[in-house]
Design an enzyme around this catalytic site. Structure first.
Site, PDB file in Angstrom:
ATOM      1  N   CYS A  59       0.884  -1.163   0.000  1.00  0.00           N
ATOM      2  CA  CYS A  59       0.000   0.000   0.000  1.00  0.00           C
ATOM      3  C   CYS A  59       0.925   1.217   0.000  1.00  0.00           C
ATOM      4  CB  CYS A  59      -0.995  -0.017   1.174  1.00  0.00           C
ATOM      5  SG  CYS A  59      -0.295   0.051   2.826  1.00  0.00           S
TER       6      CYS A  59
ATOM      7  N   HIS B 112      14.509 -14.901  11.116  1.00  0.00           N
ATOM      8  CA  HIS B 112      14.145 -14.941  12.534  1.00  0.00           C
ATOM      9  C   HIS B 112      12.649 -15.111  12.778  1.00  0.00           C
ATOM     10  CE1 HIS B 112      18.012 -12.802  14.169  1.00  0.00           C
ATOM     11  NE2 HIS B 112      18.281 -13.763  13.310  1.00  0.00           N
TER      12      HIS B 112
HETATM   13  C1  RB5 Z   1      -4.029   5.293   0.901  1.00  0.00           C
HETATM   14  O1  RB5 Z   1      -4.023   6.659   0.641  1.00  0.00           O
HETATM   15  C2  RB5 Z   1      -3.059   4.969   2.029  1.00  0.00           C
HETATM   16  O2  RB5 Z   1      -3.568   5.411   3.239  1.00  0.00           O
HETATM   17  C3  RB5 Z   1      -2.759   3.499   2.063  1.00  0.00           C
HETATM   18  O3  RB5 Z   1      -2.221   3.117   0.846  1.00  0.00           O
HETATM   19  C4  RB5 Z   1      -1.768   3.021   3.110  1.00  0.00           C
HETATM   20  O4  RB5 Z   1      -0.622   3.789   3.110  1.00  0.00           O
HETATM   21  C5  RB5 Z   1      -2.310   2.793   4.463  1.00  0.00           C
HETATM   22  O5  RB5 Z   1      -1.609   2.348   5.375  1.00  0.00           O
END
Ligand code: RB5
Length: 159
Positions: A72, A105
């Site tokens: 993400c 680990h």
């Molecule tokens: C999305 O904008 C962002 O919040 C997500 O990709 C991530 O970084 C969340 O932890």
């Protein structure tokens, strides 16, 4: 070699990880022909919610079907989500040492990365390191077993 990991690798992430996931899907299958990579989405840059995609990957890993790579923006949201699933040990990696140690680990079975915080070449190198590193077992096995016991306590309602 401590144990044989299933040869499937599930990739997933939100819009913040889309470009990097695409790059990994274009590169890793060529470099690791013995592994079977599967992209569980998201499939474009439309804004979505990261828990949905982290859960898609974590469910498969939790069921023992293989390993996972989650991306993400920061890597943090997918990591928090994935670790809600039993048998999942998701680790956030930001360099080669954290990737290697998470395998040696912690026997991490999901690698989490943040597309907005990592150069894509480094992210690829992190994946190569993570996929190519074995769990050391030994004293680390006891600690991983302790995590599993805690998990059983949570879901089984023991105090
Ligand atoms: C999305 O904008 C962002 O919040 C997500 O990709 C991530 O970084 C969340 O932890």
């Amino acid at each position: 070699m401590m144990h044989k990991l299933p040869n499937r690798v599930f990739l997933g992430g939100d819009h913040g990880g889309f470009k990097l996931k695409k790059r990994l899907m274009e590169t890793l299958p060529r470099e690791f022909p013995d592994l079977q990579f599967e992209d569980l989405g998201t499939y474009d840059e439309t804004s979505v919610n990261y828990p949905e995609y982290a859960a898609k990957v974590a469910r498969r890993v939790s069921g023992g079907e293989g390993r996972g790579i989650l991306i993400c923006g920061s890597g943090i949201g997918v990591c928090i989500t994935a670790n809600k699933f039993s048998n999942v040990r998701a680790a956030l990696a930001w360099d080669l040492a954290s990737a290697r140690l998470s395998r040696e680990h912690n026997d991490a079975n999901i690698l989490c990365m943040g597309e907005r915080l990592l150069d894509s070449e480094l992210a690829l190198e992190i994946c190569r390191t993570w996929l190519g590193t074995e769990f050391e077992g030994g004293r680390h096995q006891l600690r991983v077993d302790m995590i599993h016991e805690l998990e059983k306590g949570q879901s089984g309602g023991t105090s």
